[in-house]
Design a protein around this motif. Structure first.
Motif, PDB file in Angstrom:
ATOM      1  N   ALA A 297       0.889  -1.127   0.028  1.00 13.25           N
ATOM      2  CA  ALA A 297       0.143   0.016   0.007  1.00 13.25           C
ATOM      3  C   ALA A 297       0.931   1.252  -0.128  1.00 13.25           C
ATOM      4  O   ALA A 297       0.503   2.374  -0.696  1.00 13.25           O
ATOM      5  CB  ALA A 297      -0.886  -0.018   1.277  1.00 13.25           C
ATOM      6  N   TYR A 298       1.723   1.197   0.700  1.00 10.11           N
ATOM      7  CA  TYR A 298       2.970   2.391   0.837  1.00 10.11           C
ATOM      8  C   TYR A 298       3.383   2.436  -0.585  1.00 10.11           C
ATOM      9  O   TYR A 298       3.623   3.594  -1.205  1.00 10.11           O
ATOM     10  CB  TYR A 298       4.072   2.182   1.720  1.00 10.11           C
ATOM     11  N   PHE A 299       3.943   1.430  -1.105  1.00 15.60           N
ATOM     12  CA  PHE A 299       4.537   1.361  -2.581  1.00 15.60           C
ATOM     13  C   PHE A 299       3.345   1.984  -3.451  1.00 15.60           C
ATOM     14  O   PHE A 299       3.558   2.974  -4.517  1.00 15.60           O
ATOM     15  CB  PHE A 299       4.827   0.090  -3.108  1.00 15.60           C
ATOM     16  N   GLU A 300       2.341   1.624  -3.430  1.00 20.28           N
ATOM     17  CA  GLU A 300       1.232   2.232  -4.351  1.00 20.28           C
ATOM     18  C   GLU A 300       0.904   3.530  -4.287  1.00 20.28           C
ATOM     19  O   GLU A 300       0.574   4.423  -5.035  1.00 20.28           O
ATOM     20  CB  GLU A 300      -0.075   1.580  -4.363  1.00 20.28           C
ATOM     21  N   ALA A 301       1.188   4.076  -3.211  1.00 22.77           N
ATOM     22  CA  ALA A 301       0.819   5.550  -2.525  1.00 22.77           C
ATOM     23  C   ALA A 301       2.205   6.339  -2.699  1.00 22.77           C
ATOM     24  O   ALA A 301       2.167   7.579  -2.544  1.00 22.77           O
ATOM     25  CB  ALA A 301       0.522   5.503  -1.087  1.00 22.77           C
ATOM     26  N   ASP A 302       3.341   5.736  -3.724  1.00 22.87           N
ATOM     27  CA  ASP A 302       4.506   6.270  -3.900  1.00 22.87           C
ATOM     28  C   ASP A 302       5.230   6.795  -2.695  1.00 22.87           C
ATOM     29  O   ASP A 302       6.094   7.713  -2.767  1.00 22.87           O
ATOM     30  CB  ASP A 302       4.337   7.378  -4.877  1.00 22.87           C
ATOM     31  N   ARG A 303       4.932   6.105  -1.479  1.00 20.75           N
ATOM     32  CA  ARG A 303       6.003   6.367  -0.208  1.00 20.75           C
ATOM     33  C   ARG A 303       6.951   5.234  -0.158  1.00 20.75           C
ATOM     34  O   ARG A 303       6.739   4.362   0.585  1.00 20.75           O
ATOM     35  CB  ARG A 303       4.753   6.453   0.828  1.00 20.75           C
ATOM     36  N   ARG A 304       7.769   5.405  -0.816  1.00 21.58           N
ATOM     37  CA  ARG A 304       8.989   4.276  -1.139  1.00 21.58           C
ATOM     38  C   ARG A 304       9.983   4.056   0.275  1.00 21.58           C
ATOM     39  O   ARG A 304       9.993   2.972   0.608  1.00 21.58           O
ATOM     40  CB  ARG A 304       9.925   4.536  -2.192  1.00 21.58           C
ATOM     41  N   TRP A 305      10.192   4.975   0.953  1.00 24.55           N
ATOM     42  CA  TRP A 305      10.852   4.935   2.173  1.00 24.55           C
ATOM     43  C   TRP A 305      10.100   4.134   3.368  1.00 24.55           C
ATOM     44  O   TRP A 305      10.446   3.056   3.763  1.00 24.55           O
ATOM     45  CB  TRP A 305      10.959   6.405   2.867  1.00 24.55           C
ATOM     46  N   ASP A 306       8.676   4.498   3.172  1.00 31.16           N
ATOM     47  CA  ASP A 306       7.840   3.812   4.353  1.00 31.16           C
ATOM     48  C   ASP A 306       7.644   2.491   4.054  1.00 31.16           C
ATOM     49  O   ASP A 306       7.274   1.327   4.444  1.00 31.16           O
ATOM     50  CB  ASP A 306       6.579   4.386   4.246  1.00 31.16           C
ATOM     51  N   ALA A 307       7.537   2.108   2.543  1.00 32.81           N
ATOM     52  CA  ALA A 307       7.278   0.971   1.955  1.00 32.81           C
ATOM     53  C   ALA A 307       8.526  -0.124   2.387  1.00 32.81           C
ATOM     54  O   ALA A 307       8.180  -1.300   2.596  1.00 32.81           O
ATOM     55  CB  ALA A 307       7.269   0.891   0.512  1.00 32.81           C
ATOM     56  N   LEU A 308       9.700   0.500   2.111  1.00 34.43           N
ATOM     57  CA  LEU A 308      10.934  -0.109   2.410  1.00 34.43           C
ATOM     58  C   LEU A 308      10.927  -0.653   3.948  1.00 34.43           C
ATOM     59  O   LEU A 308      11.167  -1.760   4.180  1.00 34.43           O
ATOM     60  CB  LEU A 308      12.391   0.478   2.160  1.00 34.43           C
ATOM     61  N   ALA A 309      10.616   0.419   4.958  1.00 41.66           N
ATOM     62  CA  ALA A 309      10.573   0.042   6.030  1.00 41.66           C
ATOM     63  C   ALA A 309       9.610  -1.115   6.481  1.00 41.66           C
ATOM     64  O   ALA A 309       9.830  -1.978   7.302  1.00 41.66           O
ATOM     65  CB  ALA A 309      10.494   1.409   7.082  1.00 41.66           C
TER      66      ALA A 309
END
Length: 946
Positions: free
Chosen positions: A879-891
């Protein structure tokens, strides 16, 4: 009246009665107390409770916990009212308390008064009062990780500073004895604090306990070297200099010219072997006692070979003690008579040292003083065998530099380690190789025994050296050969007859010496212990076994530990050696009635039955429970603060619970309700397969007795187990049979349960059949609503809502799940609400999906479900990745991947998840590279342009 305590465990007392608080309100209260009168910010409280991963509603949860604390002080306080204790101020909260209501504030007030006292003598009572308030570390037991909150550590440092000041004041006032126990307790909690260690050493020296002071120096020096790699600093070195000066021996009283060195050691055992590790440890201890009086205390269970080892080792080092070797059997545990009186033993020692009878003083203290005087300057070895307690051995210790006291006892003499610096050696059973060689040496080679034969004999003996010795003595003259000996041992599994020996005393006799020392309550607990159904048990189970209050069971356990009739193989778990269990069972058959033994065994099962009932009612909340009985008399149900602690408890009890079921079956009973209600917890632990065999046995019993209710419930459980093993046809056949039984009985709730399970059999199939599951969910929901069965309604709503989402009816599915979510939250069923948060968060591409998934992950983590915490974390990363929040997605991906490793290590490799992790990980590869290279990220988790 309110009393707040945090110098140890956090406690709140209202009018003298303790008020229960959960962990998080306790944490907050501890911080507020540490900073009483000051503002504690909301962000500080959030960091304290959740660290770097707070939930989205953290501020609201802090407010909720504040309300809990306020109402603990003032039960009738209206909702959202501030009350008179905990004020809300801009940015945070402030606690209003004083020295008369909070122990930490009373401590600080006493420290202030002691620090300003005009003389050290006047300050000492206040220092003693201040340090006596402490019951452990500040807010002890609340920090789950190894990191202590800084505010808590700061209060602990206040205690250390007060202890050091108290030591200095006491030394100047000549009151070392008064403060020594309190300062020593603080130093033990801070083993690397050189200033505190120096203070303890100075106090011990001033108190005349020079040997203990030297030992404290060595312990601190070794700890500094091991943990910090540094030598003692100036303060510690200066304190030790005082010790070395005090250790200078006084001029000894010369032994009479005609006296010859006493030699009282018993003959060494010609066949002694093995125990290489223990022999080496004893010899190594001699070098540690250089410049001091040495003390070694060997303890162990009856028959483990303490005396044999002590005598053998004493002979091996006798040349190091040229002034004599003294020996006495103190008869602490003996077949008849009382333990040896130190008064009489001292007379024998003085006689051995050449003191004329007329010169022996009439009282014990004077005899002990003369013994120490005679031993001064001498290198004596004193073996005190079979000691009862510390009070028996202390007068018999010469205390001279270069001498050694070697003690054996069934009791562990921890006090000698604390005060005299003794080395304690707990003698365990020999390993299988040593036990086999011991048996071979003792039995002789003429028997032609193979290693396999010897290992079988050793196993029957439980590796107990005394039992091995008895069997070996019988084997040496045996006519029937090895086959006859093994047959006799096989036939004696429930008896100690094979281990009786007139010359050696036999195992039964040696065990009896300890049993005779027990109080009636401890003796009864010992006799009932073989009825525990695992290799070891925790105190609550032993309390239920003996029908004793929990508050009364700990002293009985300590009594059995002291006499070594039980052991503690794991912290907080207690068990018996196999032969001790046989001895206890023999005694129980002679003393306790059959009814008493039956009731004790029933209490064991009921202990687990009631614990499962508590878990289900308060935490796991299955749709239908079958346990509806009150606890048996003598069984106090366990309580668990949350589902994680409940599951952790059950994980440690699986062996015992399985044994309790087996015992019931062996006695012709069927524990079907406990087996059926264990399924939710076993499923959460992912060990449900362990229920298949007992469930099959209970089902067979139900069919034999015509118990249709039991047959239906067990049929559902076994059907579900078949489904977990991908035996889908068998699962549905079993569920349909159970449904037919409940329809025949007219049991509406149970019919709904069967419909619910049938629905799940379709929804969880491979591939899932959501369309086929929907009508079953709808029928289950209708039946549950008809019977106003709240848990069933919610479970059916969750399943139905999930099917609606998967079938593309998103709006309808979210509506259904929202009703389930509201019902769960309304009943405080937070763990179960996680499922709704999960399903709604993964429904389509909702704008608020991340918030729902964050909440689901937190609730699954709090509930101890590693699998669902992992799966939700992966969905959150996507969901973070789809929202373009890559840092949060990685964590989120990294955290979920860590949980995946835990799941995989447990033997699970969920289908498709490994590939799903790999796919998202590949897409996040560039983000990870940017992180490693130090690229700056903006608030959206994107890399900023250079």
């Amino acid at each position: 009246m309110i009393r707040l305590a945090a110098l140890g465990a956090v406690q709140v007392f209202r009018d003298g009665v303790e008020v229960d608080l959960d962990r998080r309100p306790q944490l907050m209260l501890a911080l507020l107390l540490a900073r009483a009168g000051q503002t504690v910010g909301v962000n500080e409280l959030i960091d304290l409770l959740w660290g770097t991963d707070p939930p989205v509603n953290a501020v609201n949860m802090v407010r909720r916990h504040v309300g809990v604390i306020r109402r603990a002080f003032e039960p009738g306080l209206p909702f959202r009212a501030a009350g008179s204790w905990l004020a809300g101020v801009p940015g945070g909260y402030r606690l209003r308390a004083g020295p008369d209501t909070a122990d930490v504030l009373e401590f600080r007030a006493l420290v202030e008064r002691a620090s300003t006292a005009p003389t050290p003598a006047l300050a000492v009572p206040d220092w003693v009062a201040a340090l006596s308030l402490w019951r452990g570390r500040y807010a002890q037991g609340l920090a789950r990780s190894g990191t202590l909150p800084a505010a808590f550590a700061a209060v602990d440092e206040e205690r250390a500073a007060a202890a050091l000041a108290a030591a200095q004041a006491a030394l100047r006032a000549g009151a070392a004895t008064t403060v020594l126990p309190l300062v020593r307790a603080v130093a033990e909690a801070n083993p690397l604090d050189e200033s505190l260690a120096a203070g303890v050493i100075q106090l011990l020296t001033a108190d005349g306990r020079v040997t203990a002071a030297a030992d404290w120096y060595r312990r601190t020096r070794d700890a500094l070297d091991e943990h910090l790699g540094v030598p003692p600093g100036p303060a510690l070195a200066a304190a030790y200099q005082q010790v070395t000066e005090a250790l200078e021996p006084a001029a000894p009283v010369a032994m009479p010219p005609s006296a010859t060195p006493p030699e009282q050691l018993p003959a060494d055992l010609r066949l002694f072997g093995g125990r290489r590790v223990e022999m080496a440890a004893l010899t190594a201890a001699l070098s540690q006692f250089a410049g001091t009086a040495g003390v070694i205390a060997i303890d162990g269970i009856p028959g483990v070979g303490k005396s044999t080892l002590a005598v053998h080792w004493a002979h091996s080092v006798e040349d190091r003690f040229p002034d004599g070797r003294l020996f006495v059997n103190l008869r602490g545990y003996a077949p008849t008579g009382e333990p040896a009186d130190p008064h009489d033993v001292l007379a024998g020692f003085l006689d051995a040292l050449g003191v004329p009878p007329a010169a022996v003083p009439p009282d014990t203290p004077s005899r002990a003083a003369l013994f120490r005087q005679m031993a001064a300057g001498c290198r004596l070895l004193v073996v005190l065998d079979n000691a009862r307690d510390i009070e028996q051995v202390r007068p018999l210790m010469p205390g001279s530099v270069g001498s050694l006291v070697l003690i054996t006892s069934r009791t562990r003499f921890g006090g000698l380690s604390t005060r005299e610096g003794a080395m304690l050696l707990a003698l365990d059973l020999p390993d299988i190789d040593d036990a086999r060689e011991d048996l071979r040496r003792r039995a002789g080679t003429q028997g032609g025994y193979s290693d396999q034969d010897l290992d079988r004999i050793v196993a029957y003996c439980g590796r107990l050296p005394l039992a091995v010795a008895v069997v070996a003595a019988r084997a040496r003259g045996r006519v029937g050969g090895i086959a006859g000996l093994l047959a006799e041992l096989e036939g004696s599994r429930d008896s100690l007859d094979a281990f009786d020996d007139d010359a050696l005393g036999g195992v039964r006799a040696v065990f009896s010496w300890s049993y005779r020392r027990l109080s009636p309550q401890a003796a009864r607990l010992f006799r009932l212990l073989p009825l525990q159904t695992g290799s070891d048990s925790a105190p609550p189970l032993l309390a239920s076994l003996a029908a004793e209050p929990r508050s009364a069971i700990d002293p009985l356990i300590r009594e059995l530990l002291r006499t070594r009739l039980i052991s503690e193989p794991r912290p907080g778990r207690f068990g018996q050696h196999d032969l001790l269990a046989v001895y206890a069972a023999e005694l129980s058959a002679e003393i306790d009635t059959a009814t008493e033994r039956e009731q004790a065994a029933d209490r064991v099962l009921d202990h687990y039955t009631q614990a499962l009932n508590t878990m289900n009612m308060r935490h796991l909340d299955p749709v239908v429970r079958t346990i509806d009985t009150l606890p048996m008399p003598g069984v106090e149900p366990l309580d668990f603060p949350d589902s994680r602690s409940a599951l952790d408890w059950l994980r440690g009890e699986l062996e015992n619970l399985g044994g309790a079921w087996a015992d019931q079956f062996a006695r012709g009973r069927s524990p079907w309700r406990t087996i059926a209600d264990a399924f939710p917890a076993y499923n959460r632990l992912r060990v449900a397969v362990d229920l298949e065999r007992p469930a099959e046995m209970a089902l067979a019993a139900a069919r034999w007795t015509g118990d249709r209710v039991a047959e239906g419930h067990l049929g559902i459980e076994l059907a579900w187990l078949a489904g977990q093993d991908q035996r889908d046809d068998e699962m549905r056949t079993g569920l349909e049979a159970a449904l037919a039984i409940f329809e025949e009985l007219g049991a509406g709730v149970e019919q709904a349960l069967a419909q619910l399970q049938l629905a799940m059999s379709h929804a969880l199939a491979e591939p899932p059949d959501y369309a086929g599951a929907t009508p079953f969910y709808e029928r289950a929901l209708r039946l549950f609503r008809d019977h106003n069965h709240e848990a069933g309604i919610t479970a059916a709503l969750v399943g139905l809502g999930r099917c609606q989402l998967e079938l593309g009816r998103t709006e309808q599915g979210v509506t259904t799940l929202t009703e389930a979510l509201e019902r769960n939250l309304g009943r405080g069923r937070l763990y179960h609400a996680a499922a709704e948060f999960w399903h709604i968060g993964t429904a389509g591409h909702r704008a608020d999906a991340i918030d729902f998934l964050l909440m689901a992950r937190r609730l699954y983590a709090d509930g101890g479900s590693v699998f669902w915490e992992m799966k939700t974390g992966l969905a959150l990363a996507e969901a973070y990745f789809e929202a373009d929040r890559r840092w949060d997605a990685l964590a989120a991906w990294r955290q979920a991947n860590d949980r995946f490793r835990v799941v995989a290590e447990g033997g699970e490799t969920p289908t498709g998840l490994r590939e799903q992790f790999a796919r998202l990980g590949e897409r996040l590869r560039q983000t990870a590279a940017d992180v490693e290279s130090g690229t700056e990220f903006n608030s959206r988790g994107k890399a900023d342009a250079p």
